[in-house]
Scaffold this motif. Structure first.
Motif, PDB file in Angstrom:
ATOM      1  N   SER A  25      58.858  35.358  41.531  1.00 30.94           N
ATOM      2  CA  SER A  25      58.386  34.890  42.836  1.00 30.94           C
ATOM      3  C   SER A  25      58.527  35.996  43.873  1.00 30.94           C
ATOM      4  O   SER A  25      59.514  36.742  43.870  1.00 30.94           O
ATOM      5  N   LEU A  26      57.522  36.085  44.751  1.00 32.27           N
ATOM      6  CA  LEU A  26      57.556  37.007  45.882  1.00 32.27           C
ATOM      7  C   LEU A  26      57.447  36.187  47.160  1.00 32.27           C
ATOM      8  O   LEU A  26      56.595  35.301  47.260  1.00 32.27           O
ATOM      9  N   THR A  27      58.287  36.468  48.127  1.00 31.08           N
ATOM     10  CA  THR A  27      58.212  35.757  49.403  1.00 31.08           C
ATOM     11  C   THR A  27      57.333  36.527  50.384  1.00 31.08           C
ATOM     12  O   THR A  27      57.093  37.731  50.219  1.00 31.08           O
ATOM     13  N   TYR A  28      56.859  35.821  51.406  1.00 34.32           N
ATOM     14  CA  TYR A  28      55.990  36.451  52.402  1.00 34.32           C
ATOM     15  C   TYR A  28      56.161  35.771  53.754  1.00 34.32           C
ATOM     16  O   TYR A  28      56.555  34.601  53.839  1.00 34.32           O
ATOM     17  N   ASP A  29      55.859  36.514  54.805  1.00 37.87           N
ATOM     18  CA  ASP A  29      55.687  35.930  56.136  1.00 37.87           C
ATOM     19  C   ASP A  29      54.205  35.699  56.410  1.00 37.87           C
ATOM     20  O   ASP A  29      53.828  34.783  57.135  1.00 37.87           O
ATOM     21  N   ALA A  30      53.388  36.578  55.838  1.00 35.51           N
ATOM     22  CA  ALA A  30      51.932  36.417  55.901  1.00 35.51           C
ATOM     23  C   ALA A  30      51.346  36.970  54.611  1.00 35.51           C
ATOM     24  O   ALA A  30      51.831  37.975  54.077  1.00 35.51           O
ATOM     25  N   MET A  31      50.311  36.303  54.107  1.00 33.87           N
ATOM     26  CA  MET A  31      49.703  36.732  52.847  1.00 33.87           C
ATOM     27  C   MET A  31      48.190  36.842  53.014  1.00 33.87           C
ATOM     28  O   MET A  31      47.561  36.014  53.677  1.00 33.87           O
ATOM     29  N   ILE A  32      47.623  37.875  52.404  1.00 34.65           N
ATOM     30  CA  ILE A  32      46.175  38.099  52.428  1.00 34.65           C
ATOM     31  C   ILE A  32      45.645  38.026  50.999  1.00 34.65           C
ATOM     32  O   ILE A  32      46.127  38.738  50.110  1.00 34.65           O
ATOM     33  N   LEU A  33      44.660  37.171  50.785  1.00 34.92           N
ATOM     34  CA  LEU A  33      44.018  37.035  49.476  1.00 34.92           C
ATOM     35  C   LEU A  33      42.788  37.934  49.444  1.00 34.92           C
ATOM     36  O   LEU A  33      41.875  37.786  50.259  1.00 34.92           O
ATOM     37  N   ALA A  34      42.767  38.875  48.495  1.00 38.83           N
ATOM     38  CA  ALA A  34      41.673  39.854  48.425  1.00 38.83           C
ATOM     39  C   ALA A  34      41.321  40.145  46.973  1.00 38.83           C
ATOM     40  O   ALA A  34      41.228  41.302  46.559  1.00 38.83           O
ATOM     41  N   THR A  35      41.125  39.088  46.191  1.00 35.70           N
ATOM     42  CA  THR A  35      40.904  39.264  44.747  1.00 35.70           C
ATOM     43  C   THR A  35      39.457  39.581  44.383  1.00 35.70           C
ATOM     44  O   THR A  35      39.120  39.681  43.203  1.00 35.70           O
ATOM     45  N   GLY A  36      38.582  39.739  45.377  1.00 37.49           N
ATOM     46  CA  GLY A  36      37.242  40.252  45.121  1.00 37.49           C
ATOM     47  C   GLY A  36      36.320  39.292  44.394  1.00 37.49           C
ATOM     48  O   GLY A  36      36.469  38.070  44.458  1.00 37.49           O
ATOM     49  N   SER A  37      35.358  39.872  43.663  1.00 40.32           N
ATOM     50  CA  SER A  37      34.336  39.073  42.983  1.00 40.32           C
ATOM     51  C   SER A  37      34.105  39.612  41.578  1.00 40.32           C
ATOM     52  O   SER A  37      34.635  40.647  41.188  1.00 40.32           O
ATOM     53  N   GLN A  38      33.280  38.898  40.830  1.00 35.05           N
ATOM     54  CA  GLN A  38      32.914  39.316  39.481  1.00 35.05           C
ATOM     55  C   GLN A  38      31.453  38.972  39.234  1.00 35.05           C
ATOM     56  O   GLN A  38      30.843  38.202  39.984  1.00 35.05           O
ATOM     57  N   ASP A  39      30.883  39.560  38.179  1.00 37.61           N
ATOM     58  CA  ASP A  39      29.500  39.245  37.828  1.00 37.61           C
ATOM     59  C   ASP A  39      29.381  37.777  37.448  1.00 37.61           C
ATOM     60  O   ASP A  39      30.283  37.206  36.829  1.00 37.61           O
ATOM     61  N   ASN A  40      28.265  37.183  37.819  1.00 38.84           N
ATOM     62  CA  ASN A  40      27.989  35.806  37.414  1.00 38.84           C
ATOM     63  C   ASN A  40      27.567  35.807  35.947  1.00 38.84           C
ATOM     64  O   ASN A  40      26.478  36.257  35.605  1.00 38.84           O
ATOM     65  N   GLN A  41      28.441  35.313  35.096  1.00 35.85           N
ATOM     66  CA  GLN A  41      28.190  35.333  33.653  1.00 35.85           C
ATOM     67  C   GLN A  41      27.706  33.981  33.126  1.00 35.85           C
ATOM     68  O   GLN A  41      27.896  33.658  31.956  1.00 35.85           O
ATOM     69  N   ARG A  42      27.060  33.211  33.987  1.00 35.11           N
ATOM     70  CA  ARG A  42      26.631  31.868  33.590  1.00 35.11           C
ATOM     71  C   ARG A  42      25.775  31.885  32.326  1.00 35.11           C
ATOM     72  O   ARG A  42      25.904  31.031  31.448  1.00 35.11           O
ATOM     73  N   LEU A  43      24.897  32.880  32.198  1.00 35.51           N
ATOM     74  CA  LEU A  43      23.984  32.921  31.057  1.00 35.51           C
ATOM     75  C   LEU A  43      24.689  33.225  29.741  1.00 35.51           C
ATOM     76  O   LEU A  43      24.174  32.922  28.671  1.00 35.51           O
ATOM     77  N   VAL A  44      25.866  33.845  29.818  1.00 35.44           N
ATOM     78  CA  VAL A  44      26.532  34.279  28.579  1.00 35.44           C
ATOM     79  C   VAL A  44      27.937  33.707  28.436  1.00 35.44           C
ATOM     80  O   VAL A  44      28.690  34.133  27.567  1.00 35.44           O
ATOM     81  N   GLN A  45      28.283  32.743  29.260  1.00 32.42           N
ATOM     82  CA  GLN A  45      29.661  32.267  29.263  1.00 32.42           C
ATOM     83  C   GLN A  45      30.059  31.554  27.969  1.00 32.42           C
ATOM     84  O   GLN A  45      31.245  31.449  27.653  1.00 32.42           O
ATOM     85  N   ASP A  46      29.088  31.085  27.197  1.00 32.37           N
ATOM     86  CA  ASP A  46      29.411  30.363  25.962  1.00 32.37           C
ATOM     87  C   ASP A  46      29.431  31.263  24.729  1.00 32.37           C
ATOM     88  O   ASP A  46      29.621  30.788  23.615  1.00 32.37           O
ATOM     89  N   PHE A  47      29.217  32.571  24.930  1.00 30.18           N
ATOM     90  CA  PHE A  47      29.144  33.477  23.789  1.00 30.18           C
ATOM     91  C   PHE A  47      30.448  34.243  23.603  1.00 30.18           C
ATOM     92  O   PHE A  47      31.014  34.774  24.558  1.00 30.18           O
ATOM     93  N   GLU A  48      30.914  34.298  22.375  1.00 30.58           N
ATOM     94  CA  GLU A  48      32.060  35.145  22.069  1.00 30.58           C
ATOM     95  C   GLU A  48      31.606  36.588  21.874  1.00 30.58           C
ATOM     96  O   GLU A  48      32.337  37.527  22.137  1.00 30.58           O
ATOM     97  N   GLU A  49      30.374  36.756  21.391  1.00 28.91           N
ATOM     98  CA  GLU A  49      29.823  38.078  21.114  1.00 28.91           C
ATOM     99  C   GLU A  49      28.874  38.474  22.243  1.00 28.91           C
ATOM    100  O   GLU A  49      27.885  37.803  22.504  1.00 28.91           O
ATOM    101  N   ASP A  50      29.196  39.547  22.952  1.00 28.59           N
ATOM    102  CA  ASP A  50      28.308  40.028  24.012  1.00 28.59           C
ATOM    103  C   ASP A  50      28.299  41.553  24.039  1.00 28.59           C
ATOM    104  O   ASP A  50      28.273  42.174  25.100  1.00 28.59           O
ATOM    105  N   SER A  51      28.309  42.160  22.853  1.00 25.10           N
ATOM    106  CA  SER A  51      28.420  43.615  22.744  1.00 25.10           C
ATOM    107  C   SER A  51      27.207  44.353  23.286  1.00 25.10           C
ATOM    108  O   SER A  51      27.258  45.564  23.485  1.00 25.10           O
ATOM    109  N   SER A  52      26.100  43.651  23.531  1.00 24.75           N
ATOM    110  CA  SER A  52      24.905  44.296  24.079  1.00 24.75           C
ATOM    111  C   SER A  52      24.884  44.268  25.601  1.00 24.75           C
ATOM    112  O   SER A  52      23.933  44.743  26.219  1.00 24.75           O
ATOM    113  N   LEU A  53      25.922  43.710  26.199  1.00 22.65           N
ATOM    114  CA  LEU A  53      25.933  43.495  27.644  1.00 22.65           C
ATOM    115  C   LEU A  53      26.590  44.661  28.375  1.00 22.65           C
ATOM    116  O   LEU A  53      27.717  45.047  28.066  1.00 22.65           O
TER     117      LEU A  53
END
Length: 448
Positions: free
Chosen positions: A99-127
Motif C-alpha cells: 500500500s502507498l499513501t497519498y495526500d493527492a493522487m493523479i491517475l494517468a494510465t493512458g490509453s490502448q488500441d481498441n482491440q474489439r475486432l481481435v479480442q476473442d483470438f489467442e493467435e494474433d501474430s499478424s497484428l
C-alpha cells in the motif's frame, strides 16, 4: 505532502516534473506497470524513416532526471485498488501486495488500441502493435517478413502510418468504413485532396469498407469486409484508442466508454483523486460538448491543470479547439475547430470559403451572420505547423473574419503573423461572406 502519480504516460511524466516545480518539498512517487520509461508509439514510425537510431526510448535519461529531481519511480508496479477512507492505493510490487499513501493522487494510465475486432483470438501474430517497446520489437520483425501491409482505419494515425510503411517499401492497402478519410477532423473537399495525394504515391484506398470478420491462419490474417476479402501477413488496426481504465471500474465514476468523469478542475468522484490525459474527455466547440480526444498536447495540458488544482481549486480546464498537425509526404495538414458537417447538424447557418493556390488548399468556416471563425482546414507544401498556436488563439478568442482582416500586426510578433497571413487569407473570406450576405438580403427583399 505526498503526491502519487499512477501511470508514466506522457501525461504522467508531465505531471511528475511539473509537480516538482510547484511543490519543491513534496514527496512525489510515480508508478507504472511497464519495465521501461519514455516509450511512445510515434517512435516506431519515426524509427522506420530514420529519425531515431534505435527503437528504445529515453528510459535511462528519464530515470536519471527523475532521480535528480527526487521523484521516486516504481516500474513493473501494478495499481490494484484505491482505498479512499485511508487515502491509500493498493499495488502489486516486487511479488507482493503493498500500500502507498497519498495526500493527492493523479491517475494517468493512458490509453490502448481498441482491440474489439481481435479480442476473442489467442493467435494474433499478424497484428502490428506498437503501444509498448516489446510490441514494437515484435512488429518490426513482422514487417521484415511481409511486403504488404493492410491498414484498417483512415484516421490521423492510419494515414500517417500508411505513408511511413509506403516510404520503407511496403505495398499498403488502406481500408476505411466511412465514405471519406479522417472524417472526424476533415470535410470531404480536404479529404478528397489527401486521398488523391496518397493514391498518386501508390497507396491503395478502399472507402466504405466495414470489417465484418477477422481470422488468423499463421502466417496470414484474413479480413472479410463489406466489399471484399483480404489476406495479408501484416495488418494494423488504427480504428480508435480506448482508455486504460478497466482497473478503475466501480472505484471512480466513468462514462460507458470507460473514460473517467471529472469536474472542471479534473477531480474525479473520489476526493483528492484526479484524472488526466487519455483517461478523460475534454470540452469541445461552442456548445462545450465533452468528447474523447487522445492527443499529446491535451495530455500535457491536463497534467499541469491537475497539478495546479491538487490542493486548491483554482484553474479550470479550457475548451479544446481540436488542433491537429499532421505530415503527409511533402505536405503539412493543419486543422482546428468544427467541420462543416458538425455545424450543419447544429442548424446554425454558416459560410464556407475555399482558397487554392497550386497545391495549397484552405477551407475557412464561419458564422454566416457574425463572421466568427469556427473552423479551418489547411494543406500546404510549406511547413504551416508553426501557425497551430495562432489558429488556436483565433478559435479560443472567438475572433471574427472582419477583425482578422483588419487586425494590425504592429501589436503582435509582426514577422510571424505576416507569414501566417501570407497563406491564411481572412480578408478574402470576409469579403466573400459579405457578398453572400448581400445576395441573400437582395433575394429576400425581392421575394416581397
Amino acid at each position: 505532502m505526498k503526491i502519487l502519480i499512477v501511470g508514466a504516460s506522457v501525461a504522467g511524466l508531465e505531471a511528475a516534473f511539473y509537480a516538482r516545480k510547484r511543490y519543491p518539498s513534496a514527496t512525489i512517487q510515480l508508478l507504472d506497470q511497464s519495465q521501461v520509461l519514455g516509450y511512445h508509439p510515434t517512435r516506431f514510425n519515426r524509427y522506420l524513416i530514420g529519425k531515431f537510431e534505435t527503437l528504445e526510448g529515453e528510459d535511462h535519461a528519464l530515470q536519471e532526471k527523475l532521480a535528480n529531481q527526487n521523484i521516486t519511480c516504481l516500474l513493473n508496479c501494478r495499481a490494484l485498488k484505491i482505498l479512499p477512507a485511508d487515502k491509500s492505493l493498493q499495488i502489486f510490487y516486487q511479488g507482493r501486495v503493498q500500500s502507498l499513501t497519498y495526500d493527492a493522487m493523479i491517475l494517468a494510465t493512458g490509453s490502448q488500441d481498441n482491440q474489439r475486432l481481435v479480442q476473442d483470438f489467442e493467435e494474433d501474430s499478424s497484428l502490428i502493435k506498437i503501444r509498448s517497446l516489446e510490441e514494437s520489437r515484435q512488429s518490426l520483425e513482422l514487417l521484415k517478413q511481409s511486403d504488404q501491409v493492410l491498414m484498417v482505419g483512415a484516421g490521423q494515425i492510419g494515414l500517417e502510418a500508411s505513408q511511413v510503411y509506403h516510404r520503407v517499401g511496403k505495398q499498403v492497402t488502406l481500408l476505411e468504413a466511412s465514405e471519406y478519410l479522417n472524417f472526424k477532423y476533415l470535410d470531404h473537399p480536404m479529404s478528397e485532396r489527401i486521398q488523391r495525394r496518397l493514391e498518386q504515391a501508390g497507396i491503395r484506398i478502399v472507402t466504405g469498407a466495414t470489417v465484418n470478420r477477422m481470422s488468423f491462419h499463421p502466417p496470414f490474417c484474413q479480413i472479410e469486409t463489406s466489399k471484399a476479402t483480404y489476406q495479408t501477413k501484416a495488418v494494423q488496426l488504427a480504428t480508435n484508442f480506448v482508455p486504460n481504465s478497466a482497473w478503475l471500474k466501480d472505484q471512480v465514476t466513468c462514462y460507458p466508454d470507460g473514460t473517467v468523469q471529472v469536474d472542471d478542475y479534473l477531480q474525479t468522484s473520489v476526493p483528492q483523486v484526479f484524472a488526466i490525459g487519455d483517461l478523460i474527455r475534454v470540452p469541445f466547440g461552442p456548445y462545450r460538448e465533452k468528447i474523447y480526444l487522445p492527443l499529446v498536447h491535451h495530455a500535457k495540458n491536463s497534467a499541469k491543470i491537475a497539478v495546479e488544482n491538487l490542493f486548491y481549486q483554482q484553474l479550470k480546464r479550457p475548451i479544446s479547439q481540436r488542433i491537429i498537425v499532421s505530415y503527409l509526404f511533402d505536405q503539412t495538414l493543419l486543422c482546428g475547430g468544427l467541420t462543416e458537417e458538425e455545424m450543419r447538424l447544429t442548424g446554425r447557418r454558416i459560410f464556407v470559403s475555399y482558397q487554392e493556390d497550386g497545391e495549397d488548399f484552405i477551407q475557412i468556416l464561419s458564422d454566416f451572420y457574425t463572421g466568427q471563425v469556427l473552423g479551418v482546414q489547411a494543406l500546404s507544401r510549406r511547413d504551416i505547423s508553426r501557425s497551430a498556436a495562432y489558429l488556436e488563439e483565433i478559435l479560443a478568442c472567438q475572433k471574427t473574419d472582419q477583425a482578422l482582416a483588419l487586425e494590425s500586426a504592429f501589436y503582435r510578433n509582426g514577422e510571424s503573423v505576416e507569414q501566417e497571413r501570407d497563406w491564411l487569407d481572412f480578408e478574402s473570406h470576409y469579403l466573400k461572406r459579405l457578398a453572400a450576405r448581400n445576395e441573400a438580403c437582395d433575394a429576400s427583399q425581392s421575394a416581397f
